[in-house]
Design a protein around this motif. Structure first.
Motif, PDB file in Angstrom:
ATOM      1  N   PRO A   1       0.833  -1.203   0.000  1.00  0.00           N
ATOM      2  CA  PRO A   1       0.000   0.000   0.000  1.00  0.00           C
ATOM      3  C   PRO A   1       0.865   1.251   0.000  1.00  0.00           C
ATOM      4  O   PRO A   1       1.997   1.226   0.473  1.00  0.00           O
ATOM      5  N   ALA A   2       0.314   2.310  -0.544  1.00  0.00           N
ATOM      6  CA  ALA A   2       1.105   3.517  -0.757  1.00  0.00           C
ATOM      7  C   ALA A   2       1.792   3.999   0.517  1.00  0.00           C
ATOM      8  O   ALA A   2       2.900   4.498   0.480  1.00  0.00           O
ATOM      9  N   LEU A   3       1.132   3.830   1.654  1.00  0.00           N
ATOM     10  CA  LEU A   3       1.707   4.357   2.883  1.00  0.00           C
ATOM     11  C   LEU A   3       2.820   3.472   3.417  1.00  0.00           C
ATOM     12  O   LEU A   3       3.591   3.871   4.266  1.00  0.00           O
ATOM     13  N   GLY A   4       2.895   2.260   2.925  1.00  0.00           N
ATOM     14  CA  GLY A   4       3.788   1.276   3.515  1.00  0.00           C
ATOM     15  C   GLY A   4       5.243   1.683   3.538  1.00  0.00           C
ATOM     16  O   GLY A   4       5.973   1.323   4.463  1.00  0.00           O
ATOM     17  N   ALA A   5       5.646   2.433   2.521  1.00  0.00           N
ATOM     18  CA  ALA A   5       7.056   2.750   2.449  1.00  0.00           C
ATOM     19  C   ALA A   5       7.449   3.848   3.417  1.00  0.00           C
ATOM     20  O   ALA A   5       8.617   4.126   3.606  1.00  0.00           O
ATOM     21  N   GLY A   6       6.471   4.472   4.008  1.00  0.00           N
ATOM     22  CA  GLY A   6       6.745   5.632   4.846  1.00  0.00           C
ATOM     23  C   GLY A   6       7.689   5.356   5.988  1.00  0.00           C
ATOM     24  O   GLY A   6       8.766   5.929   6.068  1.00  0.00           O
ATOM     25  N   THR A   7       7.337   4.483   6.879  1.00  0.00           N
ATOM     26  CA  THR A   7       8.223   4.197   7.996  1.00  0.00           C
ATOM     27  C   THR A   7       8.650   2.748   7.943  1.00  0.00           C
ATOM     28  O   THR A   7       8.288   2.003   7.068  1.00  0.00           O
ATOM     29  N   ALA A   8       9.375   2.385   8.953  1.00  0.00           N
ATOM     30  CA  ALA A   8       9.954   1.067   8.991  1.00  0.00           C
ATOM     31  C   ALA A   8       8.880   0.000   8.966  1.00  0.00           C
ATOM     32  O   ALA A   8       8.143  -0.187   9.910  1.00  0.00           O
ATOM     33  N   GLY A   9       8.833  -0.708   7.865  1.00  0.00           N
ATOM     34  CA  GLY A   9       8.065  -1.933   7.739  1.00  0.00           C
ATOM     35  C   GLY A   9       6.652  -1.903   8.255  1.00  0.00           C
ATOM     36  O   GLY A   9       6.233  -2.791   8.987  1.00  0.00           O
ATOM     37  N   ILE A  10       5.885  -0.890   7.914  1.00  0.00           N
ATOM     38  CA  ILE A  10       4.518  -0.874   8.402  1.00  0.00           C
ATOM     39  C   ILE A  10       3.729  -1.991   7.741  1.00  0.00           C
ATOM     40  O   ILE A  10       2.984  -2.697   8.388  1.00  0.00           O
ATOM     41  N   GLU A  11       3.885  -2.121   6.473  1.00  0.00           N
ATOM     42  CA  GLU A  11       3.080  -3.138   5.819  1.00  0.00           C
ATOM     43  C   GLU A  11       3.755  -3.567   4.526  1.00  0.00           C
ATOM     44  O   GLU A  11       4.237  -2.759   3.767  1.00  0.00           O
TER      45      GLU A  11
ATOM     46  N   MET B   1       5.012 -25.601   3.892  1.00  0.00           N
ATOM     47  CA  MET B   1       6.333 -25.072   4.208  1.00  0.00           C
ATOM     48  C   MET B   1       6.410 -23.578   3.881  1.00  0.00           C
ATOM     49  O   MET B   1       6.909 -22.771   4.675  1.00  0.00           O
ATOM     50  N   LEU B   2       5.856 -23.217   2.719  1.00  0.00           N
ATOM     51  CA  LEU B   2       5.907 -21.813   2.323  1.00  0.00           C
ATOM     52  C   LEU B   2       5.053 -20.949   3.244  1.00  0.00           C
ATOM     53  O   LEU B   2       5.431 -19.821   3.576  1.00  0.00           O
ATOM     54  N   VAL B   3       3.902 -21.482   3.674  1.00  0.00           N
ATOM     55  CA  VAL B   3       3.045 -20.705   4.571  1.00  0.00           C
ATOM     56  C   VAL B   3       3.768 -20.485   5.896  1.00  0.00           C
ATOM     57  O   VAL B   3       3.778 -19.371   6.442  1.00  0.00           O
ATOM     58  N   ALA B   4       4.392 -21.537   6.410  1.00  0.00           N
ATOM     59  CA  ALA B   4       5.147 -21.394   7.659  1.00  0.00           C
ATOM     60  C   ALA B   4       6.226 -20.346   7.505  1.00  0.00           C
ATOM     61  O   ALA B   4       6.418 -19.471   8.364  1.00  0.00           O
ATOM     62  N   MET B   5       6.909 -20.407   6.368  1.00  0.00           N
ATOM     63  CA  MET B   5       7.955 -19.436   6.072  1.00  0.00           C
ATOM     64  C   MET B   5       7.365 -18.024   6.019  1.00  0.00           C
ATOM     65  O   MET B   5       7.946 -17.063   6.521  1.00  0.00           O
ATOM     66  N   GLY B   6       6.189 -17.911   5.413  1.00  0.00           N
ATOM     67  CA  GLY B   6       5.542 -16.607   5.300  1.00  0.00           C
ATOM     68  C   GLY B   6       5.225 -16.019   6.660  1.00  0.00           C
ATOM     69  O   GLY B   6       5.490 -14.841   6.925  1.00  0.00           O
ATOM     70  N   ILE B   7       4.651 -16.845   7.542  1.00  0.00           N
ATOM     71  CA  ILE B   7       4.283 -16.345   8.867  1.00  0.00           C
ATOM     72  C   ILE B   7       5.537 -15.955   9.646  1.00  0.00           C
ATOM     73  O   ILE B   7       5.620 -14.871  10.228  1.00  0.00           O
ATOM     74  N   ALA B   8       6.534 -16.843   9.621  1.00  0.00           N
ATOM     75  CA  ALA B   8       7.771 -16.557  10.356  1.00  0.00           C
ATOM     76  C   ALA B   8       8.412 -15.276   9.849  1.00  0.00           C
ATOM     77  O   ALA B   8       8.828 -14.422  10.630  1.00  0.00           O
ATOM     78  N   SER B   9       8.457 -15.117   8.517  1.00  0.00           N
ATOM     79  CA  SER B   9       9.141 -13.945   7.993  1.00  0.00           C
ATOM     80  C   SER B   9       8.360 -12.673   8.301  1.00  0.00           C
ATOM     81  O   SER B   9       8.960 -11.617   8.531  1.00  0.00           O
ATOM     82  N   ALA B  10       7.036 -12.764   8.330  1.00  0.00           N
ATOM     83  CA  ALA B  10       6.245 -11.573   8.638  1.00  0.00           C
ATOM     84  C   ALA B  10       6.583 -11.054  10.025  1.00  0.00           C
ATOM     85  O   ALA B  10       6.813  -9.855  10.218  1.00  0.00           O
ATOM     86  N   TYR B  11       6.624 -11.976  11.008  1.00  0.00           N
ATOM     87  CA  TYR B  11       6.922 -11.532  12.373  1.00  0.00           C
ATOM     88  C   TYR B  11       8.384 -11.124  12.519  1.00  0.00           C
ATOM     89  O   TYR B  11       8.708 -10.127  13.160  1.00  0.00           O
TER      90      TYR B  11
ATOM     91  N   TRP C   1       0.116  -4.666  13.002  1.00  0.00           N
ATOM     92  CA  TRP C   1       0.650  -4.751  11.655  1.00  0.00           C
ATOM     93  C   TRP C   1       1.203  -6.128  11.333  1.00  0.00           C
ATOM     94  O   TRP C   1       0.912  -6.689  10.299  1.00  0.00           O
ATOM     95  N   ASP C   2       2.033  -6.632  12.260  1.00  0.00           N
ATOM     96  CA  ASP C   2       2.710  -7.882  11.943  1.00  0.00           C
ATOM     97  C   ASP C   2       1.731  -9.020  11.784  1.00  0.00           C
ATOM     98  O   ASP C   2       1.862  -9.861  10.898  1.00  0.00           O
ATOM     99  N   THR C   3       0.735  -9.060  12.664  1.00  0.00           N
ATOM    100  CA  THR C   3      -0.259 -10.121  12.553  1.00  0.00           C
ATOM    101  C   THR C   3      -1.043  -9.963  11.261  1.00  0.00           C
ATOM    102  O   THR C   3      -1.325 -10.941  10.560  1.00  0.00           O
ATOM    103  N   GLY C   4      -1.351  -8.717  10.944  1.00  0.00           N
ATOM    104  CA  GLY C   4      -2.035  -8.464   9.675  1.00  0.00           C
ATOM    105  C   GLY C   4      -1.204  -8.955   8.516  1.00  0.00           C
ATOM    106  O   GLY C   4      -1.702  -9.632   7.613  1.00  0.00           O
ATOM    107  N   ARG C   5       0.080  -8.677   8.565  1.00  0.00           N
ATOM    108  CA  ARG C   5       0.965  -9.086   7.492  1.00  0.00           C
ATOM    109  C   ARG C   5       1.061 -10.611   7.415  1.00  0.00           C
ATOM    110  O   ARG C   5       1.007 -11.196   6.337  1.00  0.00           O
ATOM    111  N   ALA C   6       1.180 -11.232   8.590  1.00  0.00           N
ATOM    112  CA  ALA C   6       1.266 -12.699   8.600  1.00  0.00           C
ATOM    113  C   ALA C   6      -0.010 -13.306   8.023  1.00  0.00           C
ATOM    114  O   ALA C   6       0.039 -14.260   7.248  1.00  0.00           O
ATOM    115  N   LEU C   7      -1.155 -12.718   8.389  1.00  0.00           N
ATOM    116  CA  LEU C   7      -2.426 -13.263   7.897  1.00  0.00           C
ATOM    117  C   LEU C   7      -2.546 -13.101   6.394  1.00  0.00           C
ATOM    118  O   LEU C   7      -2.860 -14.051   5.682  1.00  0.00           O
TER     119      LEU C   7
END
Lengths: 301, 369, 520
Positions: free
Chosen positions: A101-111, A180-190, A242-248
């Motif tokens: 999303p457009a705002l995501g780049a604003g600060t550190a890793g919002i989304e 495996m990829l989903v697990a990787m996705g959740i881990a990397s999001a957090y 944010w992180d949970t949102g990203r993981a989801l």
């Protein structure tokens, strides 16, 4: 025709970025420096050194990391990328930037949405994933005018995600691969969220001895104390939201789109074609082609 | 009128140099008056010298982000306490937390000192963010890419491809979504089918994008992209690793406050490490970029307005860090003292706002055909 | 200039030989037209000239190719950039940057030209192609013809000795195509560049082609008339000339008129009996006062239209005149801001969009067909058998993206037809189709009409319209400007007349088949 004729045999080209041992050496070194740049507030107390210059440290690393990122990119792309991998990198970076999303780049890793990064790393190998991490974040920052001191850290973290996705075991397929990829996705999001928080935690919340807030970084305090403070900081500011949102979003996208998108990406590799009018009648040879399921980088060697 | 003062875009590096200067000046002070002045200067310069390009409009976003940072910083102090001073403004009911939550307090007394500490810190970060926002809206990102060192030639090309692919993605998405509506009659009712609908849109869009990218790759190859050999690989590696290693050691020593040999007040080991690390890095990029023969179409030349702009930023840094008195640059919170501006700081602000008039105005908007 | 010696090519991804033992030579400064039936390897041959095949695509090539006296076997396409300029079908897909000037400079930047030299050459190229007023424009905002001119300019900027054009107008409307081909012919005259061009609108190029290269089972090159006489694909006028044994073989309308002077005079005295259009069936779709309005543009400004069962109607007009908007409004999936669209009792409407691939997302054609059955609630296999009837040679296990444009169209059409629609709307189905694919499409349309369906197709292809449609509706600026039987509309218009109609004017004979029928 006689065999004396000039004979030109070019294997079917694949999309991928080869990582030689030199590049690996630079990746390892930069990873060490990157982790140090992110983790020093916790690392120093652990080895019994009281950090000095804590107020300046974020600036020091903000100045240092761009150089390191530039060196790494120069090393990975050294010797030239082939036009095909480069064009696919460009297009996928654009997709990734659009997914943020457009705002995501604003600060550190919002989304940010990692699902395509993970899938591309899986399909095109670790070198490609690593580079795509850099280029996606850079493209997103350029397109949203979000260039800033946070950018090198974001680039480095995203590149780690892409690299890891490319290094996952190759043999796994089907449902297990998706899991495996989903697990990787959740881990990397957090992990991404926590690392980006760790970067700007001393930045935004460095307490002066006299006036430290309870979530602030306290230079010189024992590691457990600071870890607790950081734990609460990251939990309160991002993990819950944010992180949970990203993981989801990442895991949902992987579950729904993982397999078809992986198939689309794998098709892009190993097909030799120019956009020509009569390309199509080559028929169904792609079904079960040798590059369909194997590591493209290995296939090229 | 001087040729260099005619309407033209300024070199992107000049804007970045200026903005980084302002950001460094801001990072070395907590004086709210000076910080507000720097924010004002950045706004004046950005407003008067930004063009009519899409990236120029990002500035408002950064201003909002700055406001958000200040509010967040002060809000944290009020919510979670800390930095308690003698001057209690008001007392909020404190929420009891379990004992394992060490060191965290929810609400409770709010002191002037806590709020001020939050405000000063927040304002400092906000100023840095505004300076970076100014650079983002002033500097042309395309020219910035073109000015990257030759070793980053591939990165620059990837970015060019990404930037031009984005609108095509949008068009492709619109087309596919519209085509999808043809199947509306048998619309999906279950959730599973609705998820399926996402696939029916993403897969064609992505396939289309990848097919286009292969056509693009062919076109680039045909037009001479990547006509460079590979340079001295081993030397690049040694230099690159050397740079990373030296800089890591330097950063560790700096943070750990390791003892150093001083010669005429200069810490020899630190300076040597940093200089050697940076030197190695620059040399590595040089060597890696040597094999790339590539030129730039209509480059923006570095002329005196560029130099002046960077000098303005540097002057501000120098005045704030070296000339002004520390008590003015870091006004006391406890006991509270009113912040003030002295001569050097006023001069620094003047230098910060000068590029608004010193630089040539951005190119005139072309009349649409 | 270009010499092929026994060149044989096989792609890495399949075993079929795509080009067999091609041996020919094209002299410097000539314009050579490459013709050949579908799948004969035209594109492969063009790609070989700058080593795109097999260097970029992968594959095995034997034999040798000399460009300008240099053996290119060991060279990469990029090393030939200053020797061979290559322009593909879709200009937009090949653009690297996003404004006209930057795109023209891209090649020179890659090749390391000096700043002053680059500036001079960009300005020259802008003037050469007549696009100086577009210099700052974003490439995406240009019309198709302008885009293709920029694409040609971007390779010409480094002054290559050879220019290779692979169907440069296949994605353009007739006016834009005219624009591009006029530019190409001027370049040949002014610059003396050797041009190799594959072009399906052959009639526009043969006038100034010096030679024709026929690609098929064997590759042969020769003077235009000689090679075309033996070619399986040729423009209508030439086809007529060959069938009637005219000598010399006419290449232009003027030459053909001279050859047919006697016949035309005879027809003026006693008009030939020409087939009248079949009476229309019952109305299946009635549209009144249809309006489509976008924020910046009025796309359709009050159109009345009645479609009858068994009728094939062509919707013509330049790009952007509202054809597509009208089709989508008639279907109901698109925007409609005014007026009514009333299908007859229970009549179903189907629409095939301009890019049929947008609707394909599964890994095999069989899966697509099964999904089509499932959504339409049909017995499994219905769609697939329908598809087999449309294109018998299709491979159900193939990936939809590997199909030719015509086959993709057939897959989507089959999925639509499985729902047994009474009205079929086709949005520019001829785009990217070659002669044989068009012939297949014509048969499919005729079969659909015979089943009593009503068909409305938007197209630019006059020859196909003359062959397949019984009624033509012409739009301009969102309004219908003429509507009537094909013969009346096409023969009465200067721009829409078929080649044969131009020849026989004022007698309204439209196609080669008709000419032969009534001349007998």
């Amino acid at each position: 025709m006689s065999r004396a004729d000039p004979f030109l045999d070019i294997p079917a080209p694949v999309v991928g970025v080869r990582l030689g041992w030199r590049t690996w050496a630079v990746i390892v070194a930069s990873t060490a420096l990157g982790l140090f740049a992110l983790g020093w507030p916790l690392l120093f107390p652990a080895i019994g050194v009281t950090p000095q210059h804590t107020a300046d440290a974020p600036f020091v690393f903000a100045a240092l990391l761009p150089l390191v990122v530039v060196l790494v990119i120069a090393q990975v792309t050294e010797g030239g990328l082939d036009a095909r991998s480069l064009a696919v990198l460009g297009v996928l970076s654009a997709v990734n930037a659009a997914l943020r999303p457009a705002l995501g780049a604003g600060t550190a890793g919002i989304e940010s949405v990692f699902f395509l990064l993970i899938l591309a790393g899986r399909a095109f190998g670790p070198g490609f994933g690593y580079l795509l991490g850099f280029t996606s974040m850079f493209a997103s920052a350029l397109l949203t005018a979000g260039v800033g001191p946070w950018l090198p850290f974001q680039m480095l973290c995203a590149a780690w995600v892409g690299l890891t996705a490319g290094l996952l075991p190759r043999r796994v397929s089907g449902r297990a691969e998706l899991a495996m990829l989903v697990a990787m996705g959740i881990a990397s999001a957090y992990a991404y969220g926590a690392l980006m928080n760790l970067w700007f935690w001393p930045f935004i919340a460095t307490g002066m001895e006299s006036a430290a807030g309870s979530l602030d970084y306290l230079p010189g305090a024992p590691v457990a104390e600071n870890l607790t403070r950081f734990g609460w900081f990251t939990l309160l500011t991002s993990t819950g939201g944010w992180d949970t949102g990203r993981a989801l979003t990442t895991s949902l996208a992987l579950v729904v789109l993982g397999r078809p998108v992986l198939a689309v990406l794998r098709r892009a590799s190993g097909i030799g074609r120019v956009a020509t009018g009569d390309q199509g009648r080559r028929g169904s040879h792609l079904i079960g082609s040798p590059h369909g399921s194997s590591n493209p980088v290995q296939a090229r060697d | 009128m001087l040729r260099s003062a005619l309407p033209r875009p300024l070199h992107p590096f000049a804007w970045w140099g200026y903005a980084i200067g302002l950001a460094v000046a801001a990072s070395s002070t907590t004086n709210p008056l000076l910080l507000a002045g720097l924010i004002g200067a950045a706004i004046v310069v950005a407003m008067s010298r930004r063009g009519s390009n899409p990236w120029a409009n990002s500035f408002a976003l950064y201003l909002w982000l700055a406001v958000f940072i200040v509010v967040l910083r002060v809000g944290f102090r009020i919510l979670f306490g800390g930095g308690d001073g003698p001057t209690v403004l008001l007392t909020l009911p404190e929420m009891p937390l379990p004992s394992w939550v060490r060191g965290i307090r929810l609400l409770g007394p709010v002191s002037l000192e806590a709020v001020l500490a939050g405000l000063y810190d927040g304002l400092r970060l906000a100023t840095i963010v505004v300076c970076i926002g100014a650079a983002n809206s002033l500097a042309n990102p395309k020219k910035l890419l073109a000015s990257l060192p030759a070793a980053l030639y591939e990165l620059g090309t990837i970015m060019v491809v990404a930037v031009s692919a984005l609108p095509q993605l949008g068009e492709s998405l619109q087309r596919v979504v519209r085509a999808r509506r043809l199947r509306r009659g048998s619309a999906a009712r279950s959730r599973r089918d609705r998820l399926r609908a996402v696939e029916t849109i993403i897969v064609p869009v992505l396939s289309d994008a990848l097919e286009r990218s292969l056509a693009l790759a062919a076109s680039m190859d045909v037009r001479g992209y990547g006509r460079s050999g590979s340079g001295g690989r081993r030397r690049t590696l040694a230099l690159g690793l050397g740079a990373i290693g030296l800089l890591t050691v330097w950063a560790f020593r700096f943070l750990a406050g390791s003892p150093d040999v001083r010669l005429a007040g200069v810490p020899i080991v630190s300076v040597a490490l940093a200089a050697a690390g940076l030197g190695c890095g620059v040399a590595a990029l040089r060597v890696a970029g040597r094999s790339v023969r590539r030129t730039q179409y209509r480059p923006i030349r570095w002329r005196w307005p560029e130099t002046l702009t960077v000098l303005c930023g540097a002057t501000a840094v120098l005045l704030v860090t070296a000339v002004a008195e520390p008590t003015v640059v870091f006004p006391a919170i406890s006991p509270f003292a009113w912040p003030s501006l002295t001569g050097p700081l006023l001069l620094a602000l003047a230098a910060a706002v000068l590029p608004a008039t010193l630089t040539p105005p951005p190119s005139m908007p072309k009349v649409a055909p | 200039m270009i010499r092929f010696d026994g060149v044989t090519v096989r792609y890495a991804s399949s075993d079929a030989v795509r080009l067999r033992d091609a041996t020919f030579e094209i002299p410097e400064g000539e314009l050579c037209l490459v013709v050949g039936p579908t799948g004969s390897g035209k594109s492969t041959l063009l790609g070989c000239i700058n080593n795109l095949v097999p260097r970029f695509t992968g594959g095995i090539r034997t034999g040798s190719i000399h460009i300008d006296g240099r053996d290119t076997t060991l060279l990469q396409p990029r090393e030939l950039a200053t020797t061979v300029g290559y322009v593909g079908q879709d200009p937009l897909a090949g653009f690297v940057t996003d404004t006209v000037e930057e795109e023209l400079a891209y090649s020179m930047e890659q090749l390391g030209y000096g700043a002053a030299e680059m500036r001079r050459r960009v300005e020259e190229t802008l003037d050469l192609l007549g696009i100086a007023d577009l210099r700052d424009r974003a490439l995406r905002t240009l019309s198709g013809g302008q885009q293709q001119r920029v694409a040609i300019g971007s390779v010409l900027a480094v002054s290559p000795r050879v220019l290779v054009l692979d169907e440069p107008t296949s994605a353009l409307d007739p006016i834009a195509a005219e624009e591009v081909l006029a530019t190409v012919s001027r370049l040949v005259r002014d610059l003396g560049t050797t041009v190799v061009i594959a072009e399906h609108r052959m009639e526009r190029v043969i006038e100034f082609a010096d030679s024709v290269l026929l690609v098929g089972e064997e590759v042969r090159i020769g003077p235009t008339r000689e090679v075309l006489a033996a070619s399986p694909v040729r423009p209508p006028i030439v086809d007529l000339g060959v069938r009637l044994g005219w000598h010399p073989l006419p290449l232009t309308i003027r030459e053909a008129r001279r050859a047919a002077a006697e016949q035309r005079r005879a027809w003026l005295e006693s008009p030939p009996p020409l087939p009248a259009p079949a009476p229309g069936g019952r109305p299946v779709l009635t549209a009144q006062d249809v309006v489509v309005r976008y924020p910046q543009k009025l796309a359709v400004a009050g159109v009345d239209l009645v479609l009858r069962s068994g009728g094939v109607t062509a919707l013509m007009g330049r790009n952007g005149c509202g054809k597509s908007s009208l089709l989508w409004a008639l279907h109901g999936a698109g925007r409609r801001d005014g007026g009514t669209v009333r299908p007859a009792d229970g009549a179903r409407i189907a629409l095939v969009p301009q890019t049929p691939a947008d609707l394909l997302y599964l890994a095999t054609i069989a899966a697509e067909c099964a999904a089509g059955d499932a959504t339409a609630g049909l017995a499994p296999g219905t769609t697939l058998s329908l598809l087999r009837r449309l294109v018998p040679r299709i491979e159900p296990a193939a990936h939809p993206r590997d199909l030719s444009e015509g086959q993709k169209l057939a897959v989507v059409l089959a999925v639509e037809l499985a729902g047994d629609p009474d009205v079929v709307l086709l949005d520019e189905p001829t785009r990217g189709l070659d002669y044989s694919a068009k012939a297949e499409l014509r048969d499919i349309i005729a079969a659909m009409a015979a089943e009593g369906r009503s068909i409305l197709l938007a197209t630019h292809d006059v020859e196909l319209v003359a062959d397949a449609c019984d009624r033509v509706v012409v739009m301009a600026e969102g309004e219908v400007v003429s509507d009537g039987p094909t013969r009346d509309v096409l023969a009465g218009s200067a721009l829409l007349a078929t080649q044969v109609a131009k020849l026989t004017n004022p007698t309204p004979v439209l196609t080669v088949r008709e000419y032969l029928d009534v001349a007998r």
